[in-house]
Design a protein around this motif. Structure first.
Motif, PDB file in Angstrom:
ATOM      1  N   GLU A   9      20.141 -24.360 -14.905  1.00  0.00           N
ATOM      2  CA  GLU A   9      19.466 -24.234 -16.207  1.00  0.00           C
ATOM      3  C   GLU A   9      20.283 -23.289 -17.075  1.00  0.00           C
ATOM      4  N   ASP A  10      20.590 -23.692 -18.296  1.00  0.00           N
ATOM      5  CA  ASP A  10      21.419 -22.855 -19.170  1.00  0.00           C
ATOM      6  C   ASP A  10      20.584 -21.969 -20.095  1.00  0.00           C
ATOM      7  N   ASP A  53      18.524 -29.148 -14.923  1.00  0.00           N
ATOM      8  CA  ASP A  53      18.367 -29.383 -16.351  1.00  0.00           C
ATOM      9  C   ASP A  53      19.400 -30.438 -16.737  1.00  0.00           C
ATOM     10  N   GLN A  55      20.378 -31.128 -19.972  1.00  0.00           N
ATOM     11  CA  GLN A  55      21.178 -30.697 -21.128  1.00  0.00           C
ATOM     12  C   GLN A  55      21.878 -29.387 -20.787  1.00  0.00           C
ATOM     13  N   LEU A  56      23.143 -29.511 -20.415  1.00  0.00           N
ATOM     14  CA  LEU A  56      23.908 -28.358 -19.953  1.00  0.00           C
ATOM     15  C   LEU A  56      25.262 -28.299 -20.639  1.00  0.00           C
ATOM     16  N   LYS A 105      10.108 -31.096 -19.945  1.00  0.00           N
ATOM     17  CA  LYS A 105       9.787 -29.752 -20.414  1.00  0.00           C
ATOM     18  C   LYS A 105       8.766 -29.862 -21.535  1.00  0.00           C
TER      19      LYS A 105
HETATM   20 MN    MN Z   1      19.661 -26.976 -21.261  1.00  0.00          MN
END
Ligand code: MN
Length: 134
Positions: A9-10, A53, A55-56, A105
């Motif tokens: 997770e970013d 996640d 979207q990284l 999310k």
């Molecule tokens: Mn992300």
């Protein structure tokens, strides 16, 4: 032995929430903040399950999943996809890439541990470990 859960997770706030959600359970938590780190950590630590996640930075969760699935030792490691935007067809795309489950999310702090427990083999079965990896 504690099961290793790799959290990818970013977003620092989401990472904190994920950590807090899983801390009370008896897992060894590993963390990665981008796609490259996720790959490196997975290969080095051999987690039992990965919360990813999608979207990284550097490599997307989708790319990381695809790369892991190309390695024999990661054929069967459960990967739970997390994503903020659930577009039509997204779920299918993630599953096709090799994700085993999909959670959107904001993170549902009750659902996530249940999903993890469900996907970890042997957690409730208490099967004797004969040694050797899955
Ligand atoms: Mn992300």
């Amino acid at each position: 032995m504690k099961e290793k859960v790799l959290i990818v997770e970013d977003n620092p706030q989401n990472m904190r929430l994920l950590e807090m959600t899983l801390k009370a359970r008896d897992y060894a938590l590993l963390k990665a903040n981008d796609g490259e780190e996720a790959l490196d950590t997975a290969v080095r630590e051999r987690p039992d399950i990965i919360i990813m996640d999608m979207q990284l930075p550097k490599l997307s969760g989708l790319e990381v999943t695809q790369r892991l699935r190309q390695m024999a030792e990661f054929n069967h490691v459960p990967i739970i996809a997390l994503t903020a935007y659930a577009m039509k067809g997204d779920k299918e795309k993630f599953i096709e890439a090799g994700c085993d489950a999909y959670l959107s999310k904001p993170i549902d702090t009750r659902e996530l541990p249940k999903t993890i427990a469900r996907m970890l083999p042997g957690r409730e079965k208490e099967a004797p470990d004969v040694g050797g990896k899955r």
